[in-house]
Design a protein around this motif. Structure first.
Motif, PDB file in Angstrom:
ATOM      1  N   PRO A 247       0.801  -1.229   0.000  1.00  0.00           N
ATOM      2  CA  PRO A 247       0.000   0.000   0.000  1.00  0.00           C
ATOM      3  C   PRO A 247       0.834   1.280   0.000  1.00  0.00           C
ATOM      4  O   PRO A 247       0.270   2.380  -0.070  1.00  0.00           O
ATOM      5  N   TYR A 248       2.151   1.166   0.106  1.00  0.00           N
ATOM      6  CA  TYR A 248       3.009   2.342   0.249  1.00  0.00           C
ATOM      7  C   TYR A 248       3.579   2.747  -1.102  1.00  0.00           C
ATOM      8  O   TYR A 248       4.325   1.981  -1.736  1.00  0.00           O
ATOM      9  N   GLY A 249       3.246   3.950  -1.552  1.00  0.00           N
ATOM     10  CA  GLY A 249       3.693   4.415  -2.860  1.00  0.00           C
ATOM     11  C   GLY A 249       4.572   5.638  -2.770  1.00  0.00           C
ATOM     12  O   GLY A 249       4.869   6.161  -1.679  1.00  0.00           O
ATOM     13  N   LEU A 250       4.991   6.128  -3.931  1.00  0.00           N
ATOM     14  CA  LEU A 250       5.834   7.319  -3.983  1.00  0.00           C
ATOM     15  C   LEU A 250       5.143   8.546  -3.406  1.00  0.00           C
ATOM     16  O   LEU A 250       5.816   9.499  -2.984  1.00  0.00           O
ATOM     17  N   ASP A 251       3.813   8.529  -3.362  1.00  0.00           N
ATOM     18  CA  ASP A 251       3.092   9.688  -2.840  1.00  0.00           C
ATOM     19  C   ASP A 251       3.371   9.919  -1.357  1.00  0.00           C
ATOM     20  O   ASP A 251       3.213  11.055  -0.867  1.00  0.00           O
ATOM     21  N   VAL A 252       3.791   8.869  -0.636  1.00  0.00           N
ATOM     22  CA  VAL A 252       4.107   9.038   0.793  1.00  0.00           C
ATOM     23  C   VAL A 252       5.605   8.887   1.066  1.00  0.00           C
ATOM     24  O   VAL A 252       6.031   8.921   2.222  1.00  0.00           O
ATOM     25  N   ALA A 253       6.402   8.714   0.004  1.00  0.00           N
ATOM     26  CA  ALA A 253       7.846   8.528   0.184  1.00  0.00           C
ATOM     27  C   ALA A 253       8.536   9.869   0.390  1.00  0.00           C
ATOM     28  O   ALA A 253       8.119  10.898  -0.152  1.00  0.00           O
ATOM     29  N   ARG A 254       9.627   9.841   1.163  1.00  0.00           N
ATOM     30  CA  ARG A 254      10.402  11.053   1.434  1.00  0.00           C
ATOM     31  C   ARG A 254      11.866  10.787   1.109  1.00  0.00           C
ATOM     32  O   ARG A 254      12.364   9.677   1.309  1.00  0.00           O
ATOM     33  N   THR A 255      12.535  11.803   0.629  1.00  0.00           N
ATOM     34  CA  THR A 255      13.961  11.665   0.341  1.00  0.00           C
ATOM     35  C   THR A 255      14.751  11.678   1.641  1.00  0.00           C
ATOM     36  O   THR A 255      14.270  12.151   2.686  1.00  0.00           O
ATOM     37  N   LEU A 256      15.972  11.191   1.583  1.00  0.00           N
ATOM     38  CA  LEU A 256      16.837  11.219   2.762  1.00  0.00           C
ATOM     39  C   LEU A 256      17.141  12.650   3.177  1.00  0.00           C
ATOM     40  O   LEU A 256      17.306  12.939   4.376  1.00  0.00           O
ATOM     41  N   GLU A 257      17.214  13.558   2.202  1.00  0.00           N
ATOM     42  CA  GLU A 257      17.451  14.960   2.529  1.00  0.00           C
ATOM     43  C   GLU A 257      16.279  15.516   3.342  1.00  0.00           C
ATOM     44  O   GLU A 257      16.470  16.220   4.352  1.00  0.00           O
ATOM     45  N   ASP A 258      15.045  15.193   2.910  1.00  0.00           N
ATOM     46  CA  ASP A 258      13.874  15.652   3.661  1.00  0.00           C
ATOM     47  C   ASP A 258      13.860  15.062   5.066  1.00  0.00           C
ATOM     48  O   ASP A 258      13.542  15.755   6.046  1.00  0.00           O
ATOM     49  N   LEU A 259      14.197  13.784   5.180  1.00  0.00           N
ATOM     50  CA  LEU A 259      14.218  13.144   6.496  1.00  0.00           C
ATOM     51  C   LEU A 259      15.299  13.740   7.379  1.00  0.00           C
ATOM     52  O   LEU A 259      15.142  13.830   8.603  1.00  0.00           O
ATOM     53  N   GLY A 260      16.413  14.152   6.772  1.00  0.00           N
ATOM     54  CA  GLY A 260      17.461  14.807   7.544  1.00  0.00           C
ATOM     55  C   GLY A 260      17.018  16.141   8.097  1.00  0.00           C
ATOM     56  O   GLY A 260      17.421  16.552   9.194  1.00  0.00           O
ATOM     57  N   ASP A 261      16.155  16.834   7.359  1.00  0.00           N
ATOM     58  CA  ASP A 261      15.652  18.134   7.831  1.00  0.00           C
ATOM     59  C   ASP A 261      14.596  17.966   8.914  1.00  0.00           C
ATOM     60  O   ASP A 261      14.535  18.763   9.863  1.00  0.00           O
ATOM     61  N   ALA A 262      13.755  16.949   8.777  1.00  0.00           N
ATOM     62  CA  ALA A 262      12.680  16.729   9.761  1.00  0.00           C
ATOM     63  C   ALA A 262      12.333  15.246   9.758  1.00  0.00           C
ATOM     64  O   ALA A 262      11.500  14.792   8.971  1.00  0.00           O
ATOM     65  N   PHE A 263      12.981  14.503  10.648  1.00  0.00           N
ATOM     66  CA  PHE A 263      12.759  13.055  10.680  1.00  0.00           C
ATOM     67  C   PHE A 263      11.451  12.736  11.381  1.00  0.00           C
ATOM     68  O   PHE A 263      11.156  13.257  12.458  1.00  0.00           O
ATOM     69  N   ALA A 264      10.654  11.880  10.755  1.00  0.00           N
ATOM     70  CA  ALA A 264       9.404  11.432  11.364  1.00  0.00           C
ATOM     71  C   ALA A 264       9.043  10.085  10.772  1.00  0.00           C
ATOM     72  O   ALA A 264       9.415   9.765   9.645  1.00  0.00           O
ATOM     73  N   VAL A 265       8.321   9.296  11.548  1.00  0.00           N
ATOM     74  CA  VAL A 265       7.855   7.994  11.079  1.00  0.00           C
ATOM     75  C   VAL A 265       6.345   8.009  10.969  1.00  0.00           C
ATOM     76  O   VAL A 265       5.661   8.847  11.577  1.00  0.00           O
ATOM     77  N   LEU A 266       5.817   7.096  10.174  1.00  0.00           N
ATOM     78  CA  LEU A 266       4.389   6.802  10.190  1.00  0.00           C
ATOM     79  C   LEU A 266       4.177   5.890  11.396  1.00  0.00           C
ATOM     80  O   LEU A 266       4.728   4.781  11.422  1.00  0.00           O
ATOM     81  N   PRO A 267       3.447   6.325  12.433  1.00  0.00           N
ATOM     82  CA  PRO A 267       3.312   5.520  13.652  1.00  0.00           C
ATOM     83  C   PRO A 267       2.871   4.096  13.348  1.00  0.00           C
ATOM     84  O   PRO A 267       2.133   3.842  12.383  1.00  0.00           O
ATOM     85  N   ILE A 268       3.324   3.167  14.165  1.00  0.00           N
ATOM     86  CA  ILE A 268       3.132   1.751  13.885  1.00  0.00           C
ATOM     87  C   ILE A 268       1.659   1.388  13.722  1.00  0.00           C
ATOM     88  O   ILE A 268       1.298   0.601  12.840  1.00  0.00           O
ATOM     89  N   ALA A 269       0.765   1.982  14.528  1.00  0.00           N
ATOM     90  CA  ALA A 269      -0.661   1.669  14.395  1.00  0.00           C
ATOM     91  C   ALA A 269      -1.198   2.176  13.062  1.00  0.00           C
ATOM     92  O   ALA A 269      -1.967   1.478  12.379  1.00  0.00           O
ATOM     93  N   ASP A 270      -0.803   3.382  12.660  1.00  0.00           N
ATOM     94  CA  ASP A 270      -1.252   3.929  11.381  1.00  0.00           C
ATOM     95  C   ASP A 270      -0.703   3.111  10.219  1.00  0.00           C
ATOM     96  O   ASP A 270      -1.408   2.857   9.233  1.00  0.00           O
TER      97      ASP A 270
END
Length: 327
Positions: free
Chosen positions: A241-264
């Motif tokens: 179910p995970y597509g490019l629409d929810v993908a983030r680059t490593l650069e974006d994650l370096g600026d603001a790291f966040a996860v999709l919570p495990i329940a979500d």
């Protein structure tokens, strides 16, 4: 002298848009640093040449990866007809080039017929330069050590294989690279000459089962058309179910790291069963529940507060826990 407590990262899924030139392990290492934990893993390797969706689990979410590895995957790719390579992609040395006139004889109709023959359930032989293990060692390691590797075929399903564009051109060989001053370390054997001459580039889109090698589709299509084939570009656009629409680059994650919570993340990936307090307590203790008709497919079971309790599966009249995430 007391030991400082280890920092623990958040529980969840990170969908990374992997850049070219990095291994999947490189991405996991980067996410470990960003998340502040070593408990990080991924759901399905991407070759260094490939880009796109790499699903990464952090902390408890690494335990969900077992149930995501087998998800259907989607790719956009470019297949080059006219030559075969050691690795079945553009990073390998040329093995064989099509004879004069053969590429020009490959019509669009023949290409479409070849693609139809590679759609559905297939017995596919993985690329010799793959992560498949042979007697405990990765096939690519054996090839790079100069060994000849022949892998067994496996059943895969290509549910969609669409031809998006056809481009015909003539390649001019690049000048040969200067000889190294010192012997190079062991690597993929160099065979043949620099590719030149007519080629046909096919832009394609593929939906397939886990374990399908898009490089092998390129190889097999070229072989069926009698001109050889290999992959020149690969981008994974979806894992389950995970597509490019929810993908983030490593650069974006370096600026603001966040996860999709495990329940979500579990609600997106699995069917859901809502529990009452008594059912949640039973699952935490490994007990079975009564089945409610959801079947054997892994199902996410949620407590009344919305937290993920377990992954369960129904067999007959009962539902058993496959993975308990609380307690």
């Amino acid at each position: 002298m007391s030991r400082a407590p280890r920092s623990v990262g958040p529980d969840g899924i990170v969908v990374v848009d992997k850049p070219a030139g990095m291994t999947s392990h490189d991405v996991v290492s980067r996410v470990r640093r960003l998340a502040g934990t070593r408990k990080v893993g991924h759901a399905g390797t991407l070759d260094p040449m490939a880009t796109g969706v790499l699903v990464v689990g952090v902390e408890r979410a690494t335990r969900l990866l077992t149930y995501l590895v087998g998800a259907e995957k989607s790719y956009d790719a470019t297949i080059r007809l006219g030559a075969s390579t050691v690795t079945d992609d553009a990073e390998g040395a040329l093995l064989e080039q099509a004879p004069a006139g053969a590429v020009e004889a490959v019509t669009d109709e023949r290409v479409l017929a070849g693609i139809r023959d590679l759609t559905g359930t297939l017995d596919q032989v993985p690329s010799a330069v793959s992560a498949v293990k042979v007697d405990g060692r990765r096939a690519y390691a054996r090839v790079r050590a100069g060994e000849e590797v022949v892998l067994a075929s496996r059943s895969v399903t290509v549910s969609r294989f669409d031809l998006l564009a056809v481009r015909r051109s003539v390649l001019t060989p690049a000048p040969p690279a200067p000889a190294p001053a010192e012997p190079e370390p062991a690597a993929v054997p160099r065979v043949g000459e620099v590719q030149s001459g007519p080629v046909v580039d096919l832009d394609v889109s593929v939906d397939c089962s886990s374990g399908t090698y898009i490089r092998a589709l390129a190889r097999d299509l070229g072989a069926a058309l009698g001109v050889g084939g290999h992959l020149t570009a690969l981008r994974r656009t979806r894992v389950g179910p995970y597509g490019l629409d929810v993908a983030r680059t490593l650069e974006d994650l370096g600026d603001a790291f966040a996860v999709l919570p495990i329940a979500d993340a579990a609600r997106i990936a699995f069917p859901a069963r809502e529990l009452d307090e008594d059912e949640a307590r039973k699952l935490v203790h490994g007990q079975r529940l009564s089945a409610v008709g959801l079947g054997e497919e892994p199902t996410a079971a949620f407590a009344p507060d919305g937290s993920l309790v377990a992954i369960i599966s129904e067999t007959g009249p009962t539902a058993r826990p496959l993975l308990v995430l609380q307690g």
